[in-house]
Design a protein around this motif. Structure first.
Motif, short mmCIF file in Angstrom:
data_model
loop_
_atom_site.label_atom_id
_atom_site.label_comp_id
_atom_site.label_asym_id
_atom_site.label_seq_id
_atom_site.Cartn_x
_atom_site.Cartn_y
_atom_site.Cartn_z
N VAL A 178 -17.98 -22.61 21.51
CA VAL A 178 -17.80 -21.23 21.60
C VAL A 178 -18.51 -21.27 22.84
O VAL A 178 -18.72 -19.39 23.68
CB VAL A 178 -18.57 -20.27 20.62
N GLN A 179 -19.35 -21.56 23.78
CA GLN A 179 -20.01 -21.40 25.46
C GLN A 179 -18.47 -21.13 25.97
O GLN A 179 -19.14 -19.94 27.16
CB GLN A 179 -21.04 -22.38 25.30
N ASP A 180 -17.77 -22.50 26.29
CA ASP A 180 -16.57 -21.59 26.98
C ASP A 180 -15.85 -20.62 26.62
O ASP A 180 -15.95 -19.53 27.69
CB ASP A 180 -15.52 -22.64 27.10
N VAL A 181 -15.77 -19.85 25.00
CA VAL A 181 -15.46 -18.76 25.23
C VAL A 181 -15.97 -17.59 26.24
O VAL A 181 -15.95 -16.63 26.39
CB VAL A 181 -14.87 -18.67 24.01
N ALA A 182 -17.29 -17.77 25.74
CA ALA A 182 -18.24 -17.04 26.04
C ALA A 182 -18.25 -16.58 27.60
O ALA A 182 -18.15 -15.41 27.29
CB ALA A 182 -19.79 -16.95 25.31
N ARG A 183 -17.70 -17.78 27.99
CA ARG A 183 -18.44 -17.63 29.77
C ARG A 183 -16.31 -16.71 29.37
O ARG A 183 -16.89 -16.05 31.36
CB ARG A 183 -18.56 -19.02 29.90
N ALA A 184 -15.79 -17.48 29.58
CA ALA A 184 -14.64 -16.36 29.77
C ALA A 184 -14.49 -14.86 29.40
O ALA A 184 -13.58 -14.07 30.14
CB ALA A 184 -13.53 -17.63 28.30
N LEU A 185 -15.55 -14.46 28.21
CA LEU A 185 -14.95 -13.51 28.05
C LEU A 185 -16.38 -12.32 29.04
O LEU A 185 -16.66 -10.98 28.84
CB LEU A 185 -15.37 -12.76 26.59
N GLY A 186 -16.96 -12.91 29.45
CA GLY A 186 -17.98 -12.30 30.20
C GLY A 186 -19.46 -12.00 29.53
O GLY A 186 -20.41 -11.09 29.80
N ILE A 187 -18.92 -12.67 28.62
CA ILE A 187 -20.94 -12.36 27.54
C ILE A 187 -21.69 -13.41 28.10
O ILE A 187 -21.36 -14.87 28.69
CB ILE A 187 -20.00 -13.55 25.64
N GLY A 188 -22.53 -13.03 27.92
CA GLY A 188 -23.80 -13.75 28.57
C GLY A 188 -24.60 -14.70 28.17
O GLY A 188 -24.51 -15.13 27.28
N THR A 189 -24.95 -15.89 28.76
CA THR A 189 -24.72 -17.31 28.13
C THR A 189 -26.23 -17.39 28.32
O THR A 189 -26.47 -17.30 29.51
CB THR A 189 -23.56 -18.48 28.28
N GLU A 190 -26.47 -18.51 27.42
CA GLU A 190 -28.20 -19.53 28.40
C GLU A 190 -27.90 -20.29 29.15
O GLU A 190 -27.30 -20.55 29.51
CB GLU A 190 -29.15 -20.41 27.34
N GLN A 191 -28.78 -19.70 30.09
CA GLN A 191 -29.23 -20.55 31.86
C GLN A 191 -29.17 -22.56 30.80
O GLN A 191 -29.89 -22.29 30.03
CB GLN A 191 -29.92 -20.24 32.34
N GLN A 192 -28.85 -23.29 31.94
CA GLN A 192 -28.98 -24.63 31.34
C GLN A 192 -30.79 -24.94 31.72
O GLN A 192 -30.65 -24.47 32.31
CB GLN A 192 -27.88 -25.35 31.98
N ARG A 193 -30.90 -25.41 30.97
CA ARG A 193 -32.45 -25.63 31.01
C ARG A 193 -32.77 -27.40 31.82
O ARG A 193 -33.86 -27.28 32.62
CB ARG A 193 -32.82 -25.85 29.61
N PHE A 194 -32.10 -28.15 31.74
CA PHE A 194 -31.94 -29.74 32.00
C PHE A 194 -31.37 -29.60 33.23
O PHE A 194 -30.34 -29.25 33.17
CB PHE A 194 -32.19 -30.19 31.29
#
Length: 85
Positions: free
Chosen positions: A69-85
């Motif tokens: 779902v993160q890939d889908v969110a990125r493709a749609l321009g929906i904000g995703t959490e920044q990678q922590r590590f």
């Protein structure tokens, strides 16, 4: 200083982003991955997803494989959490 009583959202997201991504994840489930746009739309239709989710999924680029779902969110321009590590 932020209000300790207000719900926090991870950097790079808004409450609306989280709600939208959550609705997509709920409609698709965990067993569909990896999948392309057409598979995701079909799965969402089978689960009687809301029109907003179906509309979002139909906007995904054709021929692209999504791993989660993160890939889908990125493709749609929906904000995703920044990678922590």
């Amino acid at each position: 200083m932020s209000d300790p009583h207000q719900e926090g959202t991870p950097a790079g997201t808004s409450p609306a982003d989280i709600d939208r991504r959550s609705a997509i994840a709920e409609a698709l489930g965990k067993e569909v991955w990896p999948a392309d746009r057409d598979t995701l739309v079909s799965r969402a239709q089978e689960s009687n997803a809301p029109d907003r989710v179906l509309g979002d999924l139909r906007r995904l680029p054709a021929g692209q494989q999504f791993e989660n779902v993160q890939d889908v969110a990125r493709a749609l321009g929906i904000g995703t959490e920044q990678q922590r590590f």
